[in-house]
Enzyme design. Structure first.
Site, PDB file in Angstrom:
ATOM      1  N   ASP A 144       0.561  -1.181   0.040  1.00  0.00           N
ATOM      2  CA  ASP A 144       0.025  -0.088   0.071  1.00  0.00           C
ATOM      3  C   ASP A 144       0.863   1.245   0.059  1.00  0.00           C
ATOM      4  O   ASP A 144       0.320   2.407  -0.146  1.00  0.00           O
ATOM      5  CB  ASP A 144      -0.988  -0.071   1.114  1.00  0.00           C
ATOM      6  N   SER A 145       2.328   0.900  -0.070  1.00  0.00           N
ATOM      7  CA  SER A 145       3.083   2.236  -0.195  1.00  0.00           C
ATOM      8  C   SER A 145       2.752   2.740  -1.635  1.00  0.00           C
ATOM      9  O   SER A 145       3.411   3.674  -2.004  1.00  0.00           O
ATOM     10  CB  SER A 145       4.512   1.757  -0.134  1.00  0.00           C
ATOM     11  N   LYS A 161      -1.536  -9.453   2.752  1.00  0.00           N
ATOM     12  CA  LYS A 161      -0.695  -8.919   4.240  1.00  0.00           C
ATOM     13  C   LYS A 161      -1.805  -7.913   4.678  1.00  0.00           C
ATOM     14  O   LYS A 161      -2.206  -7.180   4.371  1.00  0.00           O
ATOM     15  CB  LYS A 161       0.377  -8.302   3.673  1.00  0.00           C
ATOM     16  N   ASP A 199      -1.172  -6.009  -0.292  1.00  0.00           N
ATOM     17  CA  ASP A 199      -1.503  -5.455   0.885  1.00  0.00           C
ATOM     18  C   ASP A 199      -2.943  -5.085   1.072  1.00  0.00           C
ATOM     19  O   ASP A 199      -3.333  -4.555   0.157  1.00  0.00           O
ATOM     20  CB  ASP A 199      -0.717  -3.824   1.006  1.00  0.00           C
ATOM     21  N   GLU A 236      -1.618  -5.452   8.633  1.00  0.00           N
ATOM     22  CA  GLU A 236      -0.895  -4.915   9.502  1.00  0.00           C
ATOM     23  C   GLU A 236      -1.617  -5.158  10.948  1.00  0.00           C
ATOM     24  O   GLU A 236      -2.698  -4.875  11.058  1.00  0.00           O
ATOM     25  CB  GLU A 236      -0.750  -3.494   9.650  1.00  0.00           C
ATOM     26  N   GLU A 283       8.955  -4.239  10.622  1.00  0.00           N
ATOM     27  CA  GLU A 283       9.345  -2.915   9.931  1.00  0.00           C
ATOM     28  C   GLU A 283      10.015  -2.121  11.180  1.00  0.00           C
ATOM     29  O   GLU A 283       9.351  -1.999  12.283  1.00  0.00           O
ATOM     30  CB  GLU A 283       8.288  -2.245   9.328  1.00  0.00           C
TER      31      GLU A 283
HETATM   32  O1  KIV Z   1       3.434  -1.252   1.820  1.00  0.00           O
HETATM   33  C1  KIV Z   1       4.722  -1.404   1.724  1.00  0.00           C
HETATM   34  O2  KIV Z   1       5.438  -1.343   0.592  1.00  0.00           O
HETATM   35  C2  KIV Z   1       5.032  -2.182   2.720  1.00  0.00           C
HETATM   36  C3  KIV Z   1       6.695  -2.483   2.981  1.00  0.00           C
HETATM   37  C4  KIV Z   1       7.269  -1.285   3.447  1.00  0.00           C
HETATM   38  C5  KIV Z   1       6.887  -3.845   3.734  1.00  0.00           C
HETATM   39  O3  KIV Z   1       4.447  -2.555   3.500  1.00  0.00           O
END
Ligand code: KIV
Length: 271
Positions: free
Chosen positions: A51-52, A120, A90, A122, A189
């Site tokens: 989600d980056s 994934k 994510d 959090e 992280e």
């Molecule tokens: O969203 C993302 O890119 C991440 C990484 C920083 C692990 O969760």
């Protein structure tokens, strides 16, 4: 005779075997077809559609604004490019917290509409019910502990997490919990390297670090950061393998100059 090229596909089972034989796992983010194709062909083990994307693709300050539809668009583009790597997507903010039925619906949309291999999420104990429900549908889940960017407004800062003993203890408990309920791995992280090593040695599932030192089972970076496309983001843990921003700038300036001076197109570059 036709030549059959064997493609070794990375599965969650393969990742578990890699941990047990001590082979480190390499993971990078990708958000589009062209980059995913290059990253997969280079032999990466896991591609994270992170989600980056909210930051590096859409230009938002945090990961909170990206939507499930946005993530599905990015993930489907990545999956179309990939032959070998495990593709993890994510789950964006607001699609799994506090409502496990909503969480399952979101995860099912990701799996059905993208063809990805895993999701994934959090968090630890607070998202246990959501993770269990998603796992019950046969969808592999990766956890994410330590610095969890979707909770940035709760913490107010991106500093290193779990420096204090109480938070470190809670993190270790969460890692055990994620393993017990069936996660196949955990992203850890921005936590002290000593704590990350401890977590990786205590649990059997792979721990993939970002800013978590060398004692974990693998590493992940955001591709725009490691290729040097992003300039302003420079945390201590980041190693830049290229300065693509400078290369792109040079190439674009050359193009502009060639267009303006009629150097481009030349005789061979026309019909
Ligand atoms: O969203 C993302 O890119 C991440 C990484 C920083 C692990 O969760």
């Amino acid at each position: 005779m036709s030549v059959h090229k064997e493609i070794k596909i990375v599965t969650t089972h393969v990742l578990s075997e890699m941990k047990h034989r001590g082979e480190k796992i390499a993971m990078l983010t990708a958000y589009d077809f062209s980059i995913a194709k290059l990253v997969d062909a280079a032999g990466i083990d896991i591609i994270l559609v992170g989600d980056s994307a909210s930051n590096v693709m859409a230009g938002f300050e945090t990961t909170l604004p990206i939507t499930l539809d946005n993530m599905i668009y990015h993930a489907a583009s990545v999956v179309r490019a990939v032959n070998r790597a495990l593709v993890v997507v994510d789950m964006p903010f607001g699609t799994y917290q506090g409502n496990s039925i909503e969480a399952l619906k979101s995860a099912i949309r990701i799996m059905k509409e993208t063809g990805a291999h895993a999701v994934k999420l959090e968090g630890g104990i607070e998202v246990k019910e959501s993770i269990e429900r998603i796992l019950s549908a046969g969808i592999p889940v990766m956890g994410h502990l330590g610095l969890t960017p979707q909770s940035i407004h709760k913490f107010g800062t991106y500093v290193v997490r779990a420096r204090k003993e109480e938070e470190a203890k809670r993190l270790i408990q969460d890692a055990h919990l994620l393993q017990e309920i069936g996660c196949f791995g955990i992203v850890l992280e921005k936590v002290p390297a000593k704590l990350a090593t401890e977590v990786a040695s205590q649990v059997k599932i792979p721990i993939i670090g970002i800013g978590a030192g060398p004692g974990v089972d693998g590493q992940v970076l955001v591709i725009h950061d490691m290729l040097g496309i992003t300039q302003e983001f420079s945390p201590r843990f980041l190693r830049r393998y290229h300065n693509l921003a400078a290369e792109i700038n040079g190439a674009v300036q050359n193009y502009i100059s060639d267009v303006k001076s009629l150097e481009f197109p030349n005789e061979k570059e026309q019909y």
